[in-house]
Design a protein around this motif. Structure first.
Motif, PDB file in Angstrom:
ATOM      1  N   HIS A 158     -43.659 -64.810 -19.748  1.00 47.36           N
ATOM      2  CA  HIS A 158     -43.732 -64.076 -21.008  1.00 47.36           C
ATOM      3  C   HIS A 158     -45.050 -64.310 -21.741  1.00 47.36           C
ATOM      4  O   HIS A 158     -45.234 -63.805 -22.854  1.00 47.36           O
ATOM      5  CB  HIS A 158     -42.578 -64.461 -21.927  1.00 47.36           C
ATOM      6  N   LEU A 159     -45.955 -65.065 -21.150  1.00 45.29           N
ATOM      7  CA  LEU A 159     -47.226 -65.342 -21.806  1.00 45.29           C
ATOM      8  C   LEU A 159     -48.046 -64.061 -21.922  1.00 45.29           C
ATOM      9  O   LEU A 159     -48.114 -63.269 -20.982  1.00 45.29           O
ATOM     10  CB  LEU A 159     -48.033 -66.379 -21.010  1.00 45.29           C
ATOM     11  N   PRO A 160     -48.695 -63.833 -23.070  1.00 41.49           N
ATOM     12  CA  PRO A 160     -49.589 -62.679 -23.170  1.00 41.49           C
ATOM     13  C   PRO A 160     -50.846 -62.907 -22.337  1.00 41.49           C
ATOM     14  O   PRO A 160     -51.121 -64.039 -21.901  1.00 41.49           O
ATOM     15  CB  PRO A 160     -49.930 -62.631 -24.671  1.00 41.49           C
ATOM     16  N   GLU A 161     -51.589 -61.870 -22.115  1.00 40.45           N
ATOM     17  CA  GLU A 161     -52.866 -61.969 -21.408  1.00 40.45           C
ATOM     18  C   GLU A 161     -53.954 -61.518 -22.360  1.00 40.45           C
ATOM     19  O   GLU A 161     -54.156 -60.332 -22.592  1.00 40.45           O
ATOM     20  CB  GLU A 161     -52.850 -61.102 -20.141  1.00 40.45           C
ATOM     21  N   THR A 162     -54.643 -62.492 -22.939  1.00 43.05           N
ATOM     22  CA  THR A 162     -55.630 -62.184 -23.973  1.00 43.05           C
ATOM     23  C   THR A 162     -57.057 -62.530 -23.559  1.00 43.05           C
ATOM     24  O   THR A 162     -57.959 -62.483 -24.391  1.00 43.05           O
ATOM     25  CB  THR A 162     -55.289 -62.936 -25.275  1.00 43.05           C
ATOM     26  N   GLY A 163     -57.243 -62.896 -22.304  1.00 38.93           N
ATOM     27  CA  GLY A 163     -58.590 -63.185 -21.833  1.00 38.93           C
ATOM     28  C   GLY A 163     -58.939 -64.652 -21.774  1.00 38.93           C
ATOM     29  O   GLY A 163     -60.053 -65.009 -21.386  1.00 38.93           O
ATOM     30  N   VAL A 164     -57.989 -65.529 -22.155  1.00 39.25           N
ATOM     31  CA  VAL A 164     -58.201 -66.965 -21.988  1.00 39.25           C
ATOM     32  C   VAL A 164     -57.404 -67.414 -20.766  1.00 39.25           C
ATOM     33  O   VAL A 164     -56.626 -66.650 -20.194  1.00 39.25           O
ATOM     34  CB  VAL A 164     -57.780 -67.747 -23.248  1.00 39.25           C
ATOM     35  N   SER A 165     -57.600 -68.657 -20.354  1.00 39.76           N
ATOM     36  CA  SER A 165     -56.922 -69.154 -19.156  1.00 39.76           C
ATOM     37  C   SER A 165     -55.418 -69.245 -19.383  1.00 39.76           C
ATOM     38  O   SER A 165     -54.940 -69.286 -20.527  1.00 39.76           O
ATOM     39  CB  SER A 165     -57.465 -70.533 -18.791  1.00 39.76           C
ATOM     40  N   GLU A 166     -54.667 -69.281 -18.291  1.00 36.80           N
ATOM     41  CA  GLU A 166     -53.220 -69.411 -18.407  1.00 36.80           C
ATOM     42  C   GLU A 166     -52.851 -70.715 -19.115  1.00 36.80           C
ATOM     43  O   GLU A 166     -51.892 -70.758 -19.897  1.00 36.80           O
ATOM     44  CB  GLU A 166     -52.561 -69.356 -17.035  1.00 36.80           C
ATOM     45  N   GLU A 167     -53.618 -71.777 -18.870  1.00 32.14           N
ATOM     46  CA  GLU A 167     -53.349 -73.050 -19.537  1.00 32.14           C
ATOM     47  C   GLU A 167     -53.473 -72.905 -21.043  1.00 32.14           C
ATOM     48  O   GLU A 167     -52.620 -73.386 -21.798  1.00 32.14           O
ATOM     49  CB  GLU A 167     -54.312 -74.124 -19.024  1.00 32.14           C
ATOM     50  N   TRP A 168     -54.507 -72.178 -21.497  1.00 35.63           N
ATOM     51  CA  TRP A 168     -54.678 -71.981 -22.931  1.00 35.63           C
ATOM     52  C   TRP A 168     -53.641 -71.008 -23.483  1.00 35.63           C
ATOM     53  O   TRP A 168     -53.156 -71.181 -24.605  1.00 35.63           O
ATOM     54  CB  TRP A 168     -56.098 -71.514 -23.250  1.00 35.63           C
ATOM     55  N   GLU A 169     -53.267 -69.998 -22.703  1.00 39.83           N
ATOM     56  CA  GLU A 169     -52.191 -69.108 -23.158  1.00 39.83           C
ATOM     57  C   GLU A 169     -50.922 -69.920 -23.406  1.00 39.83           C
ATOM     58  O   GLU A 169     -50.198 -69.686 -24.383  1.00 39.83           O
ATOM     59  CB  GLU A 169     -51.908 -68.020 -22.126  1.00 39.83           C
ATOM     60  N   ARG A 170     -50.684 -70.883 -22.546  1.00 39.91           N
ATOM     61  CA  ARG A 170     -49.490 -71.720 -22.683  1.00 39.91           C
ATOM     62  C   ARG A 170     -49.593 -72.596 -23.932  1.00 39.91           C
ATOM     63  O   ARG A 170     -48.640 -72.717 -24.704  1.00 39.91           O
ATOM     64  CB  ARG A 170     -49.328 -72.584 -21.432  1.00 39.91           C
ATOM     65  N   TRP A 171     -50.763 -73.209 -24.137  1.00 34.43           N
ATOM     66  CA  TRP A 171     -50.958 -74.055 -25.315  1.00 34.43           C
ATOM     67  C   TRP A 171     -50.831 -73.261 -26.611  1.00 34.43           C
ATOM     68  O   TRP A 171     -50.344 -73.765 -27.622  1.00 34.43           O
ATOM     69  CB  TRP A 171     -52.344 -74.707 -25.269  1.00 34.43           C
ATOM     70  N   LEU A 172     -51.285 -72.012 -26.596  1.00 33.80           N
ATOM     71  CA  LEU A 172     -51.312 -71.193 -27.805  1.00 33.80           C
ATOM     72  C   LEU A 172     -50.014 -70.415 -28.039  1.00 33.80           C
ATOM     73  O   LEU A 172     -49.890 -69.728 -29.054  1.00 33.80           O
ATOM     74  CB  LEU A 172     -52.475 -70.197 -27.726  1.00 33.80           C
ATOM     75  N   TYR A 218     -58.367 -61.840 -34.073  1.00 30.61           N
ATOM     76  CA  TYR A 218     -57.853 -61.080 -32.925  1.00 30.61           C
ATOM     77  C   TYR A 218     -58.397 -61.759 -31.678  1.00 30.61           C
ATOM     78  O   TYR A 218     -59.611 -61.865 -31.506  1.00 30.61           O
ATOM     79  CB  TYR A 218     -58.322 -59.630 -33.017  1.00 30.61           C
ATOM     80  N   ARG A 219     -57.488 -62.239 -30.802  1.00 31.29           N
ATOM     81  CA  ARG A 219     -57.927 -63.043 -29.662  1.00 31.29           C
ATOM     82  C   ARG A 219     -58.314 -62.167 -28.470  1.00 31.29           C
ATOM     83  O   ARG A 219     -57.464 -61.594 -27.799  1.00 31.29           O
ATOM     84  CB  ARG A 219     -56.837 -64.039 -29.255  1.00 31.29           C
ATOM     85  N   ASP A 220     -59.605 -62.080 -28.256  1.00 28.34           N
ATOM     86  CA  ASP A 220     -60.170 -61.377 -27.106  1.00 28.34           C
ATOM     87  C   ASP A 220     -61.604 -61.867 -26.955  1.00 28.34           C
ATOM     88  O   ASP A 220     -62.482 -61.463 -27.728  1.00 28.34           O
ATOM     89  CB  ASP A 220     -60.140 -59.862 -27.313  1.00 28.34           C
ATOM     90  N   PRO A 221     -61.871 -62.766 -25.997  1.00 31.33           N
ATOM     91  CA  PRO A 221     -63.215 -63.332 -25.862  1.00 31.33           C
ATOM     92  C   PRO A 221     -64.307 -62.279 -25.695  1.00 31.33           C
ATOM     93  O   PRO A 221     -65.463 -62.530 -26.063  1.00 31.33           O
ATOM     94  CB  PRO A 221     -63.099 -64.223 -24.624  1.00 31.33           C
ATOM     95  N   THR A 222     -63.979 -61.114 -25.180  1.00 24.06           N
ATOM     96  CA  THR A 222     -65.011 -60.087 -24.989  1.00 24.06           C
ATOM     97  C   THR A 222     -65.480 -59.497 -26.316  1.00 24.06           C
ATOM     98  O   THR A 222     -66.519 -58.833 -26.367  1.00 24.06           O
ATOM     99  CB  THR A 222     -64.499 -58.947 -24.094  1.00 24.06           C
ATOM    100  N   LEU A 223     -64.710 -59.722 -27.395  1.00 29.01           N
ATOM    101  CA  LEU A 223     -65.071 -59.194 -28.707  1.00 29.01           C
ATOM    102  C   LEU A 223     -65.780 -60.227 -29.575  1.00 29.01           C
ATOM    103  O   LEU A 223     -66.051 -59.971 -30.748  1.00 29.01           O
ATOM    104  CB  LEU A 223     -63.822 -58.685 -29.440  1.00 29.01           C
ATOM    105  N   HIS A 224     -66.086 -61.385 -28.995  1.00 28.16           N
ATOM    106  CA  HIS A 224     -66.768 -62.439 -29.751  1.00 28.16           C
ATOM    107  C   HIS A 224     -68.132 -61.952 -30.219  1.00 28.16           C
ATOM    108  O   HIS A 224     -68.858 -61.295 -29.467  1.00 28.16           O
ATOM    109  CB  HIS A 224     -66.923 -63.684 -28.877  1.00 28.16           C
ATOM    110  N   ARG A 225     -68.482 -62.248 -31.471  1.00 26.90           N
ATOM    111  CA  ARG A 225     -69.751 -61.811 -32.057  1.00 26.90           C
ATOM    112  C   ARG A 225     -70.509 -63.027 -32.575  1.00 26.90           C
ATOM    113  O   ARG A 225     -70.329 -63.425 -33.738  1.00 26.90           O
ATOM    114  CB  ARG A 225     -69.520 -60.814 -33.191  1.00 26.90           C
ATOM    115  N   PRO A 226     -71.364 -63.642 -31.752  1.00 25.43           N
ATOM    116  CA  PRO A 226     -72.133 -64.801 -32.218  1.00 25.43           C
ATOM    117  C   PRO A 226     -72.982 -64.427 -33.433  1.00 25.43           C
ATOM    118  O   PRO A 226     -73.617 -63.381 -33.466  1.00 25.43           O
ATOM    119  CB  PRO A 226     -73.015 -65.134 -31.011  1.00 25.43           C
ATOM    120  N   GLY A 227     -72.965 -65.298 -34.435  1.00 26.18           N
ATOM    121  CA  GLY A 227     -73.770 -65.066 -35.619  1.00 26.18           C
ATOM    122  C   GLY A 227     -73.159 -64.128 -36.637  1.00 26.18           C
ATOM    123  O   GLY A 227     -73.785 -63.843 -37.673  1.00 26.18           O
TER     124      GLY A 227
END
Length: 256
Positions: free
Chosen positions: A189-203, A69-78
Motif C-alpha cells: 500500500h506504499l505510495p510511489e513518490t520518487g523516493v526509495s521503498e525504504e523511505w516510503e516505508r519510513w514516511l 508536495y513530495r516529488d524529487p523531480t520537482l525540487h527547486r534549488p535556491g
C-alpha cells in the motif's frame, strides 16, 4: 506540515478543528508556537532558518497551513521559502479566495506545495502542482505530501480516526492518539513518490521516525462557535519523546 486533517464546519459546536504533524529534518532549527513580536496578532511556530512558519492562526480568526508536495523531480534549488507564504496569508486582510489566488500567481517560483487558508468565514486550498484554487464545503479533509484527500494509507486512517475523535469533543485525547500513530503502511500500500521503498516505508505513518528526519511537533487547534480558540502543540525530540508542550487560548477579535 506533512499531515493535516481539518474538520471544517463538521461539528455543531466547533466550526474549525485541525490536527496536524510537522515533519522536518531534525537539525533544522525552529521554535514552538508563540505570539510573534514582529507580528503581534500571529500565533505560530517559527522556522529559524528561513523565518517563516508551517501553520498558524491570527487573533482575527485566520488560519493557514502548508504541506510540501513530495516529488524529487520537482525540487527547486535556491527557491524562496514556502513558509513566508503562510506568514503572509495570516498577516494579510484579503479573503481566502483572494489570498489563494494571489499565491497562485507566484507559486511557480517555489518548490511544490499545498496551501490551506481560512479567513474565518471560508476555507480554501491552492495546489501548486495543479494550479487550482478552490473553496471547500463543510466536511473532513486530509492533506499530506500530495494533493488534497489523496488516499494514502496514513491520510485515510487519520481521517477515519479524526471523525471518531470529533464525536468525543470536548475530550481531545483521541486527536493526539491519531497524530502519534507510528504504524507503517503495508508495503503493497506504499505510495510511489520518487523516493526509495525504504523511505516510503519510513514516511508512511502519521508519526515519523527516520534517520535525521521525523515528526518534530504535533498541533491541535479547536475553535468553538463563540470564537474561543485553543492552540495546543507538542514538540518531540529525536527519540519521539515529548520535549515540551505549549497551550495558548484566546478569543477571536470582535468585528473580524
Amino acid at each position: 506540515m506533512c499531515l493535516i486533517v481539518v474538520g471544517w464546519q463538521a461539528h455543531p459546536d466547533y466550526p474549525l478543528v485541525v490536527a496536524a504533524n510537522r515533519d522536518e529534518f531534525l537539525a533544522r532549527p525552529a521554535v514552538p508556537a508563540h505570539w510573534w513580536t514582529d507580528a503581534p496578532d500571529l500565533l505560530a511556530g517559527r522556522d529559524l532558518e528561513a523565518g517563516g512558519t508551517w501553520m498558524g492562526v491570527g487573533r482575527n480568526g485566520r488560519f493557514a497551513a502548508l504541506t510540501n508536495y513530495r516529488d524529487p523531480t520537482l525540487h527547486r534549488p535556491g527557491a524562496p521559502s514556502r513558509g513566508t507564504l503562510v506568514r503572509d496569508c495570516l498577516t494579510g486582510s484579503d479573503d481566502a479566495t483572494a489570498c489563494l489566488r494571489a499565491v497562485a500567481e507566484v507559486s511557480a517560483q517555489y518548490a511544490a506545495f499545498n496551501l490551506l487558508v481560512s479567513d474565518g468565514r471560508q476555507l480554501g486550498i491552492h495546489e501548486s502542482t495543479t494550479g487550482s484554487v478552490r473553496l471547500l464545503e463543510p466536511g473532513i479533509y486530509g492533506l499530506s505530501n500530495h494533493v488534497l484527500d489523496t488516499p494514502w494509507p496514513k491520510v485515510k486512517r487519520a481521517r477515519e480516526r479524526f471523525a471518531v475523535a470529533l464525536g468525543r469533543l470536548p475530550d481531545a485525547d483521541a486527536f493526539l492518539e491519531l497524530l502519534r500513530d507510528d504504524e507503517p503502511a503495508p508495503d503493497h500500500h506504499l505510495p510511489e513518490t520518487g523516493v526509495s521503498e525504504e523511505w516510503e516505508r519510513w514516511l508512511s505513518p502519521a508519526f515519523i521516525r527516520a534517520p535525521g528526519y521525523g515528526t518534530r511537533c504535533s498541533t491541535l487547534i479547536l475553535q468553538d462557535q463563540g470564537g474561543n480558540v485553543t492552540f495546543r502543540e507538542w514538540t518531540w525530540n529525536d527519540r519521539g519523546e515529548c520535549a515540551s508542550e505549549v497551550v495558548h487560548r484566546f478569543v477571536v477579535a470582535a468585528g473580524d
